[in-house]
Write a protein that holds these residues in place. Structure first.
Motif, PDB file in Angstrom:
ATOM      1  N   HIS A 176     -15.693  -6.276   8.283  1.00  0.00           N
ATOM      2  CA  HIS A 176     -14.536  -6.984   7.575  1.00  0.00           C
ATOM      3  C   HIS A 176     -13.702  -7.908   8.265  1.00  0.00           C
ATOM      4  CE1 HIS A 176     -13.395  -2.982   7.577  1.00  0.00           C
ATOM      5  NE2 HIS A 176     -11.475  -4.025   6.896  1.00  0.00           N
ATOM      6  N   TYR A 183      -6.780  12.255  -4.821  1.00  0.00           N
ATOM      7  CA  TYR A 183      -6.802  10.598  -3.770  1.00  0.00           C
ATOM      8  C   TYR A 183      -5.279  10.260  -4.039  1.00  0.00           C
ATOM      9  CZ  TYR A 183     -11.803  11.463  -2.313  1.00  0.00           C
ATOM     10  OH  TYR A 183     -12.631  11.758  -1.645  1.00  0.00           O
ATOM     11  N   GLN A 200      -7.221   9.653  -8.004  1.00  0.00           N
ATOM     12  CA  GLN A 200      -8.678  10.423  -8.905  1.00  0.00           C
ATOM     13  C   GLN A 200      -8.712  11.608  -8.278  1.00  0.00           C
ATOM     14  OE1 GLN A 200      -8.127   7.910  -6.848  1.00  0.00           O
ATOM     15  NE2 GLN A 200      -8.718   5.598  -7.701  1.00  0.00           N
ATOM     16  N   GLU A 212       3.882  -5.069   6.178  1.00  0.00           N
ATOM     17  CA  GLU A 212       2.939  -5.728   5.327  1.00  0.00           C
ATOM     18  C   GLU A 212       3.975  -7.398   5.077  1.00  0.00           C
ATOM     19  OE1 GLU A 212       1.879  -4.290   1.665  1.00  0.00           O
ATOM     20  OE2 GLU A 212       1.108  -2.752   2.537  1.00  0.00           O
ATOM     21  N   THR A 238      -8.020  -1.668   7.710  1.00  0.00           N
ATOM     22  CA  THR A 238      -7.280  -1.152   6.739  1.00  0.00           C
ATOM     23  C   THR A 238      -6.288  -2.323   6.214  1.00  0.00           C
ATOM     24  OG1 THR A 238      -7.173   0.937   7.722  1.00  0.00           O
ATOM     25  CG2 THR A 238      -5.725  -0.164   5.200  1.00  0.00           C
ATOM     26  N   LEU A 261      -3.191   7.732  -2.328  1.00  0.00           N
ATOM     27  CA  LEU A 261      -2.818   7.023  -1.712  1.00  0.00           C
ATOM     28  C   LEU A 261      -3.833   6.133  -2.720  1.00  0.00           C
ATOM     29  CD1 LEU A 261      -1.326   5.203  -0.291  1.00  0.00           C
ATOM     30  CD2 LEU A 261      -1.999   4.701   1.151  1.00  0.00           C
ATOM     31  N   THR A 262      -4.714   6.684  -3.445  1.00  0.00           N
ATOM     32  CA  THR A 262      -6.639   5.109  -4.417  1.00  0.00           C
ATOM     33  C   THR A 262      -5.040   5.586  -5.463  1.00  0.00           C
ATOM     34  OG1 THR A 262      -7.771   6.827  -3.972  1.00  0.00           O
ATOM     35  CG2 THR A 262      -7.491   4.248  -2.813  1.00  0.00           C
ATOM     36  N   LYS A 303      -0.062   8.863   6.723  1.00  0.00           N
ATOM     37  CA  LYS A 303       0.942   8.018   7.140  1.00  0.00           C
ATOM     38  C   LYS A 303       1.883   8.779   8.313  1.00  0.00           C
ATOM     39  CE  LYS A 303       1.013   4.654   3.397  1.00  0.00           C
ATOM     40  NZ  LYS A 303       2.407   3.961   2.468  1.00  0.00           N
ATOM     41  N   GLY A 347      -4.354   0.611  11.862  1.00  0.00           N
ATOM     42  CA  GLY A 347      -5.846  -0.570  11.069  1.00  0.00           C
ATOM     43  C   GLY A 347      -5.511  -0.867  10.353  1.00  0.00           C
ATOM     44  N   ASP A 348      -4.151  -1.124   9.481  1.00  0.00           N
ATOM     45  CA  ASP A 348      -3.443  -1.702   8.803  1.00  0.00           C
ATOM     46  C   ASP A 348      -2.088  -3.151   9.246  1.00  0.00           C
ATOM     47  OD1 ASP A 348      -2.696   1.493   7.789  1.00  0.00           O
ATOM     48  OD2 ASP A 348      -2.258  -0.142   6.228  1.00  0.00           O
ATOM     49  N   GLY A 365     -14.264  -4.612   1.402  1.00  0.00           N
ATOM     50  CA  GLY A 365     -14.689  -4.512   2.776  1.00  0.00           C
ATOM     51  C   GLY A 365     -14.962  -2.826   3.425  1.00  0.00           C
ATOM     52  N   PRO A 366     -13.274  -1.948   4.051  1.00  0.00           N
ATOM     53  CA  PRO A 366     -14.367  -1.386   4.712  1.00  0.00           C
ATOM     54  C   PRO A 366     -15.629   0.084   3.660  1.00  0.00           C
ATOM     55  CG  PRO A 366     -12.114  -1.181   4.291  1.00  0.00           C
ATOM     56  CD  PRO A 366     -12.128  -2.074   3.153  1.00  0.00           C
ATOM     57  N   SER A 407       0.863  -1.256   0.144  1.00  0.00           N
ATOM     58  CA  SER A 407      -0.160   0.099  -0.373  1.00  0.00           C
ATOM     59  C   SER A 407       1.228   0.974   0.202  1.00  0.00           C
ATOM     60  CB  SER A 407      -1.051   0.194   1.015  1.00  0.00           C
ATOM     61  OG  SER A 407      -1.356   1.175   0.803  1.00  0.00           O
ATOM     62  N   ALA A 446     -10.795   0.175  -7.534  1.00  0.00           N
ATOM     63  CA  ALA A 446     -11.472   1.099  -7.825  1.00  0.00           C
ATOM     64  C   ALA A 446     -11.544   1.187  -9.550  1.00  0.00           C
ATOM     65  CB  ALA A 446     -10.786   2.711  -7.791  1.00  0.00           C
ATOM     66  N   ASP A 447     -10.721   0.400 -10.108  1.00  0.00           N
ATOM     67  CA  ASP A 447      -9.808   0.301 -11.745  1.00  0.00           C
ATOM     68  C   ASP A 447     -11.110  -0.375 -12.179  1.00  0.00           C
ATOM     69  OD1 ASP A 447      -7.321   0.846 -11.205  1.00  0.00           O
ATOM     70  OD2 ASP A 447      -6.359  -0.738 -10.706  1.00  0.00           O
ATOM     71  N   GLU A 480     -17.274  -0.534  10.706  1.00  0.00           N
ATOM     72  CA  GLU A 480     -16.281  -0.538  10.325  1.00  0.00           C
ATOM     73  C   GLU A 480     -14.715   0.423  11.665  1.00  0.00           C
ATOM     74  OE1 GLU A 480     -15.365   2.838   7.286  1.00  0.00           O
ATOM     75  OE2 GLU A 480     -13.380   2.153   7.282  1.00  0.00           O
ATOM     76  N   GLN A 503      -4.438  -4.820   5.160  1.00  0.00           N
ATOM     77  CA  GLN A 503      -3.256  -5.529   4.551  1.00  0.00           C
ATOM     78  C   GLN A 503      -4.149  -4.688   2.690  1.00  0.00           C
ATOM     79  OE1 GLN A 503      -1.589  -9.414   3.877  1.00  0.00           O
ATOM     80  NE2 GLN A 503      -0.345  -8.595   5.456  1.00  0.00           N
ATOM     81  N   PRO A 504      -4.255  -3.685   2.341  1.00  0.00           N
ATOM     82  CA  PRO A 504      -5.736  -3.364   1.855  1.00  0.00           C
ATOM     83  C   PRO A 504      -5.093  -3.706   0.059  1.00  0.00           C
ATOM     84  CG  PRO A 504      -4.250  -1.235   2.696  1.00  0.00           C
ATOM     85  CD  PRO A 504      -3.787  -2.689   3.238  1.00  0.00           C
ATOM     86  N   THR A 505      -3.712  -3.854  -0.317  1.00  0.00           N
ATOM     87  CA  THR A 505      -3.448  -4.253  -1.729  1.00  0.00           C
ATOM     88  C   THR A 505      -3.022  -5.703  -1.473  1.00  0.00           C
ATOM     89  OG1 THR A 505      -0.877  -3.829  -0.942  1.00  0.00           O
ATOM     90  CG2 THR A 505      -2.122  -1.941  -1.648  1.00  0.00           C
ATOM     91  N   ARG A 506      -3.368  -6.639  -0.938  1.00  0.00           N
ATOM     92  CA  ARG A 506      -3.066  -8.352  -1.121  1.00  0.00           C
ATOM     93  C   ARG A 506      -4.425  -8.606  -0.874  1.00  0.00           C
ATOM     94  NH1 ARG A 506       2.201  -8.438  -1.155  1.00  0.00           N
ATOM     95  NH2 ARG A 506       3.397  -6.054   0.270  1.00  0.00           N
ATOM     96  N   TYR A 564     -16.560   4.886  -4.669  1.00  0.00           N
ATOM     97  CA  TYR A 564     -16.081   5.581  -4.005  1.00  0.00           C
ATOM     98  C   TYR A 564     -14.444   5.192  -4.233  1.00  0.00           C
ATOM     99  CZ  TYR A 564     -13.835   8.907  -0.355  1.00  0.00           C
ATOM    100  OH  TYR A 564     -12.647   9.353   0.367  1.00  0.00           O
ATOM    101  N   PRO A 565     -13.222   5.276  -4.077  1.00  0.00           N
ATOM    102  CA  PRO A 565     -11.733   4.777  -4.553  1.00  0.00           C
ATOM    103  C   PRO A 565     -11.504   3.813  -3.441  1.00  0.00           C
ATOM    104  CG  PRO A 565     -12.014   7.388  -5.687  1.00  0.00           C
ATOM    105  CD  PRO A 565     -12.934   7.461  -4.357  1.00  0.00           C
ATOM    106  N   ILE A 566     -11.372   2.925  -3.862  1.00  0.00           N
ATOM    107  CA  ILE A 566     -10.945   1.939  -3.030  1.00  0.00           C
ATOM    108  C   ILE A 566      -9.854   0.746  -3.787  1.00  0.00           C
ATOM    109  CG2 ILE A 566     -13.060   0.064  -2.393  1.00  0.00           C
ATOM    110  CD1 ILE A 566     -12.161   0.416   0.628  1.00  0.00           C
ATOM    111  N   THR A 567      -9.132   0.591  -3.097  1.00  0.00           N
ATOM    112  CA  THR A 567      -8.672  -1.067  -3.613  1.00  0.00           C
ATOM    113  C   THR A 567      -8.523  -2.042  -2.741  1.00  0.00           C
ATOM    114  OG1 THR A 567      -6.563   0.133  -3.711  1.00  0.00           O
ATOM    115  CG2 THR A 567      -5.865  -2.032  -3.944  1.00  0.00           C
TER     116      THR A 567
END
Ligand SMILES: Cc1ncc(C[n+]2csc(CCOP(=O)(O)OP(=O)(O)O)c2C)c(N)n1
Ligand SMILES: Cc1ncc(C[n+]2csc(CCOP(=O)(O)OP(=O)(O)O)c2C)c(N)n1
Ligand code: SF4
Ligand code: SF4
Ligand SMILES: [Mg+2]
Ligand SMILES: [Mg+2]
Lengths: 314, 637, 314, 637
Positions: free
Chosen positions: D375, C122, C128, D483, B356, C124-125, C52, D472-473, B324-325, B44, B271-272, D332, B358-361, B265-268
């Motif tokens: 979650h 935004y 956007q 990570e 949060t 970190l994402t 962070k 939260g990470d 999730g979040p 992340s 969002a893609d 959340e 491991q948001p990219t895992r 709403y953007p979130i990993t």
């Protein structure tokens, strides 16, 4: 369009004497005078005494969850821009739990109207302080005097970007009706803060209280709240915000600010997608031959060509 | 000898272009008929942390799982070498930048302390100095690895000079070095690479030419390795393949399915999907207009679900996508949709939690959240997809189920699928149908919640001469609030009884798929991203005489308990093994809840990395042969 | 208090050149110069690149969830008013998902500082549009130009009731440091909008862009943003809001508004509960004799006497 | 002959004072040693809709369930008479206002159409005109009811005249008429009523005197009925009793438990708890200061949970209270608390869902929401209370569990408990302990998430010379984001393994209570508000020779599967009956999930009204004797 009465015949379960009755009268009258098509009109509300209003008006009604009416309304309006969408909510609904959506609507300038029933309390949950109750005031149901300050809804709406900002008084239905009509006719995000006596829980900001104090901005000869040109915007905004701090022996009602210079969200979408809003999500084909997807194999390959690899064995 | 398949890791700092390397390679390989699967592992973080691609290429099939150890480790930096020391197989190849040869472990600030300490410990144990050169020597000596050093600086300087590129842009060509080195090892033809670059850098002929020069310079430097890791001629017969991530595939499915409003709403890693949809918000093809799709970035996930519900009320096919979040924040809206029988689709990409996390895992730990979050009882449908292909069709079917039964549908996916690039056969849209359910033309006496039918015909907000009411409160047939106890029982029951109808009406193939041996000796049960690796594991085990089947659960709610009971009964319960990317292996609990059958054998992985073939095979063997109950998998950096 | 460095020795994983580095420098310097006790200082953040920051500062750090840092901070501060509480968040965090809490803090005037890392995206994402990105702007990662308007954070904060409102620039750390020190020393809700270049995703509002445009309000001789007396409030607010609309060739940084006339939420609680804040939730006894509740049977009957009936058989 | 117990309904429009009547009566009855239970039924409305009190008074015990039919129906208005025609028992009494004698059903606008239509239908079937007078005659004729008309106008006029009260305030004394009429029927002594009025109107001697005059005037008008429904001398031996709602009892428990921060966003039926706490935010007794408790009305439930978590981090015992819609918004935050091992308590009062549902009615339909929403996987504890007494102690224990195990605790209650007024014995605080768990004094090397222990010693924000991080990470021992996969496995497992520890460490009485016959022929299983009525039903059934036991589940998560398995095994599974205020009877599913034992016999009620003794007895008989599988209960207007 089949003519219908703009009122349903449900029993209205507000307390006798509640300011909401005045608001209801104004809404019904405004719809009537504008001759809105009930089937093309939607009242969207949150949760609270005030938010029961859609059931009493004979147009489409979407009674949602606490604080989120603006969010529901956003989807409804964008998906079917032919609809006239009016949001009703309490002061707790719109400025407490819903404050984030309230602010966001300003920066979208989506063409909907937000009518806030401002009674200073959380009516339906029995009288807790709402975000518009001034600090130190102890209305009936409070255990202790209110410890939080009041928001200034007019200043907040203008700062957030609403392009039509007004204040009405529930028991001046005629005046309020006119505000509602103008708000509906305005293109862009409109906000009306309605002073609404709650006879059961708010024994401070009563009808008596307001009757003595409200005066009409539209009767002030020098008052011109309309920004016709971009260069007038800041000046008009500032004047309006300044005026919004007038709260005491005299309380202004009427139009604080109109900005005619901003594009609406719908207009911006139509710049991206020229067919919008005449062709829109609620009115666009998704099938062919009854139950086949509009996109067939051939179209699929054309549309998504950047993902498709023609295999060439060598 | 040419290989049937080949594994590799391409690693480097986040932002340095490993992803570009992956895409270019995957597309080039697909062009030549190879099947590819590539998982993306990243922090992340936007710039600097270690990211890598774990890829498998097959000449024989479109691959569906990843495997360790790998044949090629292509390292952009020292951290990659240190991080993946364990991952290289016998006689594998390491590509590295000679510029980092003397780099010490302690000189790598981007590496986490816990990781660094572990690597340091391991190297100490192995008697290897924590310096890149020593590690490479160790790999050569202990695994017979081919160690291929390329001076990145040298290649880049040559390039800069030739093309007069500003040296500050040099780093943009590092991805080209990796592509080139791998292409050389595989003996990939130049044309496929050029073609792939030309798609990657569409409209930038200069970049294509420059990268082809990179290929040339790299090739010159590693001539002796040309084709040392070559692949068999591909035996696939596809004339067209899609190369896409799960996000992309779901976006395409939604668009084909008639999506008209997408909020997000953007979130990993969700969002893609919305970005892809936005690209296709409106298309004109062969005189047909497709769209418009309004893609709305909302102020939060609460507004995302609420606006999608609002849009659905107008008759537009509406969806939102989140993880999730964000889903947590949607739950109150979901409950409203349940109470008001609104067809809305939530595409839910699981990632590592809690919070949060491991948001990219990746993870599959949100099953119960998807099934049970939300106060009060109401009908909802939760479907899962085992792979990219399923996900495409399921994305369409989600709308069909939502509209036919007037229920919110949750399409439960995960980060593995979302970010994994795969070669996928083109969908066959002749097989697809659009079911919009019972639609009413309304009229003066229209009752939105007509109690005479289980599914009340639906008119849309805006239907001429029609008004209707919706309320989150218990309501009467018109939608007005009513607290009468008898009305309560009728309305409440009507809404929930749809669950039985759904179970009755959905065909078996929407509920599960059963793979493998007909009368199996053991049964692996799972859902979602377990499928690919489970199927490959079964094939591997079969070679060892272990004959199993895989039950891929697709309809998770309402739970198809009769089907599942029947299938499970065919095997002794202690030969049933549930596999999940989670700690608790909830699918086993869900089965127990529905059927009373308690599965005691489980394979769990919750490092955030996908289950790989080698470790699953090993785990299943331990369970089947050594009578172990639970195996926790940990492979992957 | 054991002396510690105000920086942790973690590797900072922001992109090289990111404006967040400048903010970090200013924060650390401000803490240092104020000599804050690390164990009595808490940085609370949301989620985003900006959020962070607590990990890089050697005081207590609470890195929460997206948009909710203010809510967490509220509980921390009220439960232990001895702590210095500073909130950090992105523009998405504080004005997108967190806008409701942002507005609410204003009407509470709780004594905490909110520092917003305003990068227009935004981060970190992956880039956007954030609520502060102007309409029509297409930064790197956007598929289409931004369709929503920008909020004016300064105007919004003032309208919401913040009593200290300022703007800083990330790469003028010295100036920003001073703002942070003043904000911490201010009693009440303080907000600093920090212009923060995002080198990776915002190719419009770059360091270059800001360097050319920012000028310091504190260097304008006629600028006096402080309301010392209640009757000055509206005038100062209006001036500050007007100033906040200056955004173009010249961008003011510095203090827009200070209101010294409002009580803080803590002060209001102390009017209700005289021992507060010297005795507060985190510092008050709940047991007696090690593990017995502070309230014994006898006290229970006294405290809750209105619920207790002495039975009198007749 | 004096009765052992007596049931009544007091009804009237919302806002007219039925609640006052209830409180005054309950307190007066308690004063004389009677046990009382009184349920409040009301609409989501402030003024005008029909509300009523369903009350049971016992001379023998502190009653724990309600029952139909009732002995007294005291009606303030015509709507009450029409609404409750079915509820009066043989030879019961109806008190009514002679002013509404000619009122027709169709003249009552506040009555919902569906209800009105049903009543009209029923009256037609019975051959009774829809007019109050005819209904009363019918009740007299068919049930031998004593019909007691009082001219409310007359009583009030007399009062107004005597005390020179402004006639516009007349309606305030209607509650006094109801109190008086019931008191006369019961033959309650004047002193107890006066005493109760004097507490109700503390400091307003005028109001007490006026209401005592109302008593006099009513008594004069119904002299012949004095004591016709008298109760036996109470056999209870309590010298003190509490008369309190569930909300109040939980508030007291929390205060005793050391609550120091309570956040809330107003919502029915939770808000009253916070109001009660606010009243006691600070007390000085015997020189001891209790408090301060900061009670914070937040802007929404998200802020409520987040601020409570924040407060908990400082070491203050912190809680929030809400119901379904609010809980959804807290999820959340809950997941963050799980990830960061924060001891925070959520008091969750269930009400009728889904969505806004029936916001002022009761339900137990949120069990799975409480257990599984959020979650990711993390430890949480969910406890339930069977009655007011349990709720008091559980409110304290919630904090103990939260702090000992560093987990969020959900105390799951419901509207029935929240709003029911009961006579409750005073708690014995000598039995209560406060466990704060392992607290660290911090220091320079403090690690908040020390991995060497399952429960890392907790220092608070503000501990001298100590700093700590929360994220939260996924994090390392210090709380910094990490990570690394191995750290992931350790931290993740540590957090979840606490669930086993909790199961091991909590004593059986915290997990469940088992009531009734030792070797039962059948077992009723339930949780929360089922307890009282289940216990009474068992007693009733025992008289018919049906010997049962009741398993009251208290610890719902982690689920005490071993205990439950053992208990359930003692009875044949088809003699196990699960009872719940819901459609799905989730407790049965939860048991199946944990133990694999599928309970097929269920009793469900989801009208929003509480299960009453008569209907439960009947349902259990049908299941036990007629082999019915499922009974849906519907009693109550
Ligand atoms: C998420 C959520 N929280 C709380 C409630 C409870 N609730 C119902 S109405 C209301 C507030 C009503 O106040 P306001 O919005 O001012 O409307 P009014 O009743 O005064 O018209 C609240 C908090 C709810 N329905 N949903
Ligand atoms: C509930 C929720 N929704 C979405 C996200 C995903 N998310 C992570 S960071 C972020 C936004 C970051 O933007 P900003 O707040 O401006 O901070 P920046 O990274 O720009 O500093 C989002 C939406 C999340 N973590 N939680
Ligand atoms: S409580 Fe107040 S706002 Fe609600 S209906 Fe009654 S008077 Fe109106
Ligand atoms: S993405 Fe932007 S805000 Fe985030 S670290 Fe990089 S430069 Fe900074
Ligand atoms: Mg209100
Ligand atoms: Mg940002």
């Amino acid at each position: 369009m089949v003519p219908r009465s703009y009122k349903t015949d449900l029993w209205i379960d507000w307390c006798p004497g509640c300011g909401n009755f005045g608001i209801l009268t104004a809404v019904v009258k405004a719809f009537e005078e504008l001759g809105l098509d009930p089937s093309k009109t939607v009242i969207v509300s949150g949760i609270g005494c005030s938010s029961k209003i859609p059931h009493f008006v004979n147009v489409n009604g979407v009674h949602t969850i606490h604080g989120r009416a603006i969010a529901f309304a956003t989807g409804i309006k964008l998906a079917n821009p032919e609809l006239t969408v009016v949001v009703h909510g309490g002061d707790g609904d719109l400025l407490g739990i819903g404050a984030g959506h309230f602010v966001t609507l300003g920066r979208r300038n989506l063409d909907i109207v937000v009518i806030m029933h401002n009674n200073g309390v959380y009516g339906l949950t029995k009288g807790q302080a709402s975000p518009t109750l001034p600090m130190g005031v102890k209305t009936k149901a409070l255990v202790k005097p209110n410890i939080q300050q009041a928001l200034n809804p007019i200043a907040l709406a203008i700062s957030a970007g609403y392009t039509f900002v007004a204040r009405g008084y529930a028991f001046d239905s005629e005046h309020l009706k006119n505000l509602i009509k103008m708000a509906i006719e305005h293109k862009g995000a409109a906000f009306i803060d309605v002073l609404q006596p709650c006879v059961t829980f708010n024994d401070v900001f009563t009808a008596e209280y307001y009757r003595k104090r409200v005066y009409k901005l539209d009767e002030q000869p020098e008052w011109n709240p309309v920004a016709e040109k971009p260069e007038e915007r800041v000046e008009k905004m500032i004047k309006a915000i300044e005026k919004s701090f007038e709260w005491g022996e005299r309380i202004p009602i009427g139009i604080f600010y109109i900005d005619k210079t901003q594009s609406t969200l719908e207009e911006r979408y139509s710049q991206r997608i020229p067919l919008y809003p005449s062709i829109h999500p609620a009115k666009s084909n998704i099938t062919r031959d009854v139950d086949k997807p509009l996109i067939d194999n051939n179209m699929f390959e054309k549309i998504f060509k950047e993902y498709i690899v023609d295999v060439e064995h060598i | 000898m040419p290989r049937e398949g080949l594994s590799m890791i391409l690693g480097g700092p986040q932002g340095a272009g490993v992803e570009t390397s992956m895409t270019v390679l995957a597309r080039a390989l697909a062009r030549r008929g190879y099947g590819v699967i590539a998982d993306r592992e990243y922090f992340s973080n936007i710039t600097g942390r270690h990211s890598y691609i774990h890829m498998y290429v097959s000449a024989k099939s479109l691959p569906r799982s990843l495997r360790y150890p790998v044949d090629i480790l292509a390292a952009m930096d020292a951290e990659t070498v240190f991080t993946h020391i364990d991952d290289l197989g016998e006689r594998g190849y390491v590509i590295y930048d000679t510029g980092v040869l003397q780099k010490k472990l302690d000189e790598i600030p981007s590496m986490e302390d816990v990781t660094k300490n572990r690597v340091r410990e391991e190297l100490r144990r192995l008697g290897v100095e924590p310096v890149v050169e020593d590690v490479l020597n160790f790999l050569r000596d202990s695994k017979g690895a081919g160690i291929i050093g390329i001076s990145f600086a040298d290649v880049l300087k040559t390039l800069m000079t030739k093309h007069k590129v500003d040296p500050r842009r040099a780093s943009r060509y590092v991805s080209g070095i990796i592509v080139s080195a791998v292409a050389v090892l595989l003996g990939l033809d130049e044309e496929s690479i050029r073609w792939s670059f030309s798609i990657q850098f569409a409209g930038r002929e200069d970049l294509v030419a420059q990268n082809m020069d990179v290929l040339k310079f790299v090739e010159e430097r590693m001539r002796s390795f040309r084709g040392v890791a070559s692949l068999e001629k591909p035996s696939n017969s596809y004339s067209k393949l899609m190369v896409a991530t799960g996000n992309d595939v779901v976006a395409m499915g939604k668009i084909v399915g008639g999506l008209r409003y997408q909020s997000y709403y953007p979130i990993t890693p969700a969002a893609d999907e919305s970005f892809t949809i936005e690209k296709y918000e409106f298309s004109e093809v062969d005189g047909v207009s497709v769209g418009p799709i309004i893609v709305m970035q909302t102020e939060d996930e609460i507004a995302a679900i609420c606006s999608a519900i609002g849009a659905a009320l107008t008759g537009a096919r509406s969806a939102t996508a989140t993880s999730g979040p964000g889903f947590d924040l949607m739950v109150e809206g979901l409950s409203w949709a349940g109470a008001n029988e609104v067809p809305v689709v939530i595409t839910y990409y699981q990632r590592g939690g809690p919070s949060t996390g491991q948001p990219t895992r990746g993870s599959q730990s949100d099953l119960f959240n998807a099934l049970f979050a939300g106060h009060g009882e109401f009908a909802r449908v939760v479907i899962a997809s085992g792979d990219h292909e399923e996900a495409f069709y399921d994305a369409i079917e989600a709308f069909n189920i939502a509209e036919r039964f007037q229920v919110p549908v949750i399409h439960l996916l995960d980060k593995f699928l979302a970010n994994t690039v795969k070669t996928v056969p083109l969908p066959d849209l002749n097989k697809v149908k659009i079911f919009r359910g019972d639609i009413s033309s309304g009229g003066l006496n229209y009752k939105r919640f007509d109690l005479s039918k289980l599914i009340s015909p639906r008119a849309f907000l805006g239907t001429p001469d029609t008004v209707m009411w919706y309320a989150g409160d218990e309501h009467d047939e018109l939608g007005h609030i009513v607290e009468d106890p008898e009305n309560r029982v009728s309305m409440y029951s009507k809404r929930i009884e749809k669950m039985d109808l759904i179970l009755r009406e959905l065909p078996p193939e929407r509920k599960f798929s059963l793979h493998g041996i007909d009368k199996p000796d053991f049964l692996v049960v799972g859902w979602g991203s377990v499928k690919g690796v489970a199927l490959d594991a079964l094939e591997t085990l079969e070679k060892d005489g272990l004959k199993g089947a895989y039950l891929n659960l697709k309809l998770l709610w309402p739970f198809p308990l009769d089907d599942v009971s029947k299938i499970l009964s065919s095997v002794s319960l202690d030969r049933v093994i549930a596999v999940e990317h989670s700690y608790g292996v909830q699918i086993a609990r869900l089965i127990s809840m529905g059927t009373g059958m308690r599965i005691r054998k489980t394979v769990a992985k919750f490092t955030g990395r996908p289950i790989t073939l080698d470790e699953l095979v090993d785990a299943l063997k331990r369970i089947l042969l050594n009578n172990v109950d639970r195996v926790v998998l940990k492979h992957g950096a």
